[in-house]
Design a protein around this motif. Structure first.
Motif: not given
Length: 108
Positions: A39, A41, A71, A73, A93-97, A100-101, A104
């Motif tokens: 992930v 960040d 991911v 984010c 692939d994206f996520s808000d934070n 959530t990542a 996912t």
């Protein structure tokens, strides 16, 4: 690079602006062999250069070959605009934070 080992299969990498951004991605590329998903960040990243985008694409390619997920984010509005303009929203692939990542990745 601040790496948070969330589990045996997932690392969270807290990126910073250049020149640290490039160094962080280089270190992450070398760790792809660890067979961990990642992930990224972007909470502390204010801008990306074309060189940064190229590095992200290379990292994605390497992780994909290793059958690992990536991911992104916490992208700011400015970064998200760059992602949309370049069409990278169709590739990554994206996520808000981070939370959530991580969820996912656990569901996959």
């Amino acid at each position: 690079m601040p790496i948070e080992k969330w589990s045996d299969q997932v690392n969270v990498i807290h990126l910073a602006d250049d020149p640290q951004f490039s160094d962080d991605l280089t270190a992450l590329e070398q760790q792809v062999a660890t067979k961990s998903a990642a992930v990224l960040d972007f909470g502390a990243v204010r801008m990306m250069t074309s060189s940064n985008i190229a590095r992200l694409l290379l990292l994605r390619k390497k992780m994909s070959r290793a059958d690992r997920r990536l991911v992104l984010c916490n992208l700011s509005t400015q970064l998200w605009g760059s992602i949309l303009v370049t069409g990278l929203d169709q590739i990554f692939d994206f996520s808000d934070n981070v939370t959530t990542a991580l969820a996912t990745l656990q569901m996959a």
